[in-house]
Write a protein that holds these residues in place. Structure first.
Motif, PDB file in Angstrom:
ATOM      1  N   ALA A  58      50.808  14.759  67.599  1.00  0.00           N
ATOM      2  CA  ALA A  58      50.066  16.015  67.724  1.00  0.00           C
ATOM      3  C   ALA A  58      49.756  16.645  66.374  1.00  0.00           C
ATOM      4  N   ALA A  59      50.581  16.391  65.368  1.00  0.00           N
ATOM      5  CA  ALA A  59      50.376  16.997  64.054  1.00  0.00           C
ATOM      6  C   ALA A  59      49.066  16.546  63.407  1.00  0.00           C
ATOM      7  N   TYR A  60      48.526  15.416  63.837  1.00  0.00           N
ATOM      8  CA  TYR A  60      47.319  14.872  63.222  1.00  0.00           C
ATOM      9  C   TYR A  60      46.080  15.038  64.085  1.00  0.00           C
ATOM     10  N   LEU A  61      46.165  15.933  65.071  1.00  0.00           N
ATOM     11  CA  LEU A  61      44.993  16.253  65.883  1.00  0.00           C
ATOM     12  C   LEU A  61      44.460  17.612  65.466  1.00  0.00           C
ATOM     13  N   GLY A  62      43.138  17.767  65.534  1.00  0.00           N
ATOM     14  CA  GLY A  62      42.516  19.039  65.183  1.00  0.00           C
ATOM     15  C   GLY A  62      42.915  20.138  66.156  1.00  0.00           C
ATOM     16  N   PRO A  63      42.614  21.377  65.785  1.00  0.00           N
ATOM     17  CA  PRO A  63      43.023  22.503  66.628  1.00  0.00           C
ATOM     18  C   PRO A  63      42.273  22.542  67.958  1.00  0.00           C
ATOM     19  N   VAL A  64      43.018  22.935  68.980  1.00  0.00           N
ATOM     20  CA  VAL A  64      42.466  23.143  70.317  1.00  0.00           C
ATOM     21  C   VAL A  64      43.076  24.446  70.817  1.00  0.00           C
ATOM     22  N   ALA A  65      42.365  25.148  71.686  1.00  0.00           N
ATOM     23  CA  ALA A  65      42.838  26.448  72.179  1.00  0.00           C
ATOM     24  C   ALA A  65      44.283  26.366  72.672  1.00  0.00           C
ATOM     25  N   ALA A  66      44.550  25.555  73.650  1.00  0.00           N
ATOM     26  CA  ALA A  66      45.919  25.418  74.159  1.00  0.00           C
ATOM     27  C   ALA A  66      46.026  24.097  74.910  1.00  0.00           C
ATOM     28  N   TYR A  67      46.987  23.293  74.497  1.00  0.00           N
ATOM     29  CA  TYR A  67      47.235  22.030  75.193  1.00  0.00           C
ATOM     30  C   TYR A  67      48.146  22.286  76.381  1.00  0.00           C
ATOM     31  N   THR A  69      40.741  13.562  65.547  1.00  0.00           N
ATOM     32  CA  THR A  69      41.837  13.067  64.704  1.00  0.00           C
ATOM     33  C   THR A  69      41.551  13.426  63.258  1.00  0.00           C
ATOM     34  N   THR A  70      42.586  13.820  62.531  1.00  0.00           N
ATOM     35  CA  THR A  70      42.405  14.191  61.129  1.00  0.00           C
ATOM     36  C   THR A  70      42.626  13.006  60.196  1.00  0.00           C
ATOM     37  N   THR A  71      43.251  11.944  60.693  1.00  0.00           N
ATOM     38  CA  THR A  71      43.501  10.729  59.920  1.00  0.00           C
ATOM     39  C   THR A  71      43.562   9.558  60.892  1.00  0.00           C
ATOM     40  N   ALA A  72      43.603   8.345  60.389  1.00  0.00           N
ATOM     41  CA  ALA A  72      43.747   7.174  61.264  1.00  0.00           C
ATOM     42  C   ALA A  72      45.136   7.211  61.906  1.00  0.00           C
ATOM     43  N   LEU A  73      45.180   7.042  63.220  1.00  0.00           N
ATOM     44  CA  LEU A  73      46.439   7.148  63.958  1.00  0.00           C
ATOM     45  C   LEU A  73      46.641   5.945  64.856  1.00  0.00           C
ATOM     46  N   ASN A  74      47.897   5.579  65.056  1.00  0.00           N
ATOM     47  CA  ASN A  74      48.240   4.520  66.004  1.00  0.00           C
ATOM     48  C   ASN A  74      48.359   5.120  67.392  1.00  0.00           C
ATOM     49  N   LEU A  75      47.592   4.592  68.328  1.00  0.00           N
ATOM     50  CA  LEU A  75      47.677   4.992  69.726  1.00  0.00           C
ATOM     51  C   LEU A  75      48.789   4.165  70.346  1.00  0.00           C
ATOM     52  N   VAL A 106      43.265   4.515  66.104  1.00  0.00           N
ATOM     53  CA  VAL A 106      42.141   5.446  66.225  1.00  0.00           C
ATOM     54  C   VAL A 106      41.742   5.864  64.818  1.00  0.00           C
ATOM     55  N   PRO A 107      40.487   5.625  64.414  1.00  0.00           N
ATOM     56  CA  PRO A 107      40.046   6.016  63.069  1.00  0.00           C
ATOM     57  C   PRO A 107      40.033   7.539  62.882  1.00  0.00           C
ATOM     58  N   ALA A 108      39.940   7.961  61.643  1.00  0.00           N
ATOM     59  CA  ALA A 108      39.858   9.394  61.330  1.00  0.00           C
ATOM     60  C   ALA A 108      38.544   9.963  61.861  1.00  0.00           C
ATOM     61  N   ARG A 109      38.572  11.252  62.183  1.00  0.00           N
ATOM     62  CA  ARG A 109      37.405  12.007  62.649  1.00  0.00           C
ATOM     63  C   ARG A 109      36.805  11.452  63.944  1.00  0.00           C
ATOM     64  N   GLN A 110      37.651  10.968  64.826  1.00  0.00           N
ATOM     65  CA  GLN A 110      37.213  10.479  66.137  1.00  0.00           C
ATOM     66  C   GLN A 110      37.547  11.510  67.208  1.00  0.00           C
ATOM     67  N   ALA A 111      36.632  11.726  68.114  1.00  0.00           N
ATOM     68  CA  ALA A 111      36.887  12.635  69.233  1.00  0.00           C
ATOM     69  C   ALA A 111      37.795  11.944  70.246  1.00  0.00           C
ATOM     70  N   VAL A 112      38.819  12.642  70.687  1.00  0.00           N
ATOM     71  CA  VAL A 112      39.738  12.126  71.708  1.00  0.00           C
ATOM     72  C   VAL A 112      39.870  13.177  72.805  1.00  0.00           C
ATOM     73  N   THR A 113      40.110  12.727  74.015  1.00  0.00           N
ATOM     74  CA  THR A 113      40.346  13.629  75.140  1.00  0.00           C
ATOM     75  C   THR A 113      41.848  13.842  75.261  1.00  0.00           C
ATOM     76  N   VAL A 114      42.273  15.088  75.169  1.00  0.00           N
ATOM     77  CA  VAL A 114      43.700  15.421  75.244  1.00  0.00           C
ATOM     78  C   VAL A 114      44.016  15.878  76.667  1.00  0.00           C
ATOM     79  N   PHE A 115      44.925  15.149  77.333  1.00  0.00           N
ATOM     80  CA  PHE A 115      45.320  15.482  78.697  1.00  0.00           C
ATOM     81  C   PHE A 115      46.538  16.392  78.737  1.00  0.00           C
ATOM     82  N   GLY A 116      47.290  16.428  77.637  1.00  0.00           N
ATOM     83  CA  GLY A 116      48.470  17.281  77.554  1.00  0.00           C
ATOM     84  C   GLY A 116      49.366  16.835  76.422  1.00  0.00           C
ATOM     85  N   CYS A 117      50.318  17.677  76.061  1.00  0.00           N
ATOM     86  CA  CYS A 117      51.249  17.365  74.971  1.00  0.00           C
ATOM     87  C   CYS A 117      52.672  17.656  75.416  1.00  0.00           C
ATOM     88  N   THR A 118      53.620  17.011  74.747  1.00  0.00           N
ATOM     89  CA  THR A 118      55.020  17.292  75.023  1.00  0.00           C
ATOM     90  C   THR A 118      55.350  18.692  74.513  1.00  0.00           C
TER      91      THR A 118
END
Length: 145
Positions: A79-88, A28-34, A48-60
């Motif tokens: 999704a705009a506030y998550l760090g880059p990943v190869a492909a969701y 996460t790039t900033t604190a986000l509401n789950l 979710v606090p900033a700079r926390q690792a999250v497991t991404v299962f998929g995106c819309t």
């Protein structure tokens, strides 16, 4: 009945295993509401606090929301506030199925757009009448009325 429940449980487990195989990690790039769904109209589960690792299962499809797991929670982050990943992987959100899979027994179960209104549990009026009638008879026996 047992066979039907076993079949349903096996199906849900199969979906979860397939989903887990496609999972990727992001930060996460900033604190986000789950949230319980992919919109701000859904209830907040946790922040979710900033700079926390999250497991991404998929995106819309398109820029929007991602289905993630974090600290034992399962929900949706912007999704705009998550760090880059190869492909969701692209996922389709089914509100009823998602809530039944992850939120049964939680206070936010069944709350949000696209979900049927929560129904309050009702007792059958005949049972209620029988219980009170029996109690009245017992009271009469104790008091002698």
């Amino acid at each position: 009945m047992y066979r039907a429940l076993t079949t349903i449980a096996a199906g849900v487990a199969g979906v979860l295993l397939v989903t887990g195989a496609n999972a990727q990690t992001s930060v996460t790039t900033t604190a986000l509401n789950l949230r319980t769904g992919p919109a701000t109209a859904y209830p907040i589960i946790a922040t979710v606090p900033a700079r926390q690792a999250v497991t991404v299962f998929g995106c819309t499809a398109g820029p929007g929301w991602c289905d993630v797991g974090w600290a034992g929670y399962r929900g949706w982050l912007a999704a705009a506030y998550l760090g880059p990943v190869a492909a969701y992987p692209v996922v389709v959100y089914d509100p009823v199925g998602y809530h039944n899979a992850y939120y049964v027994g939680q206070p936010y179960y069944g709350v949000g757009p696209g979900l049927p209104p929560r129904m309050a549990a009702r007792r059958d009026a005949r049972i209620d009448y029988r219980v009170h009638r029996r109690m009245d008879r017992r009271w009469d026996r104790w008091t002698g009325d």
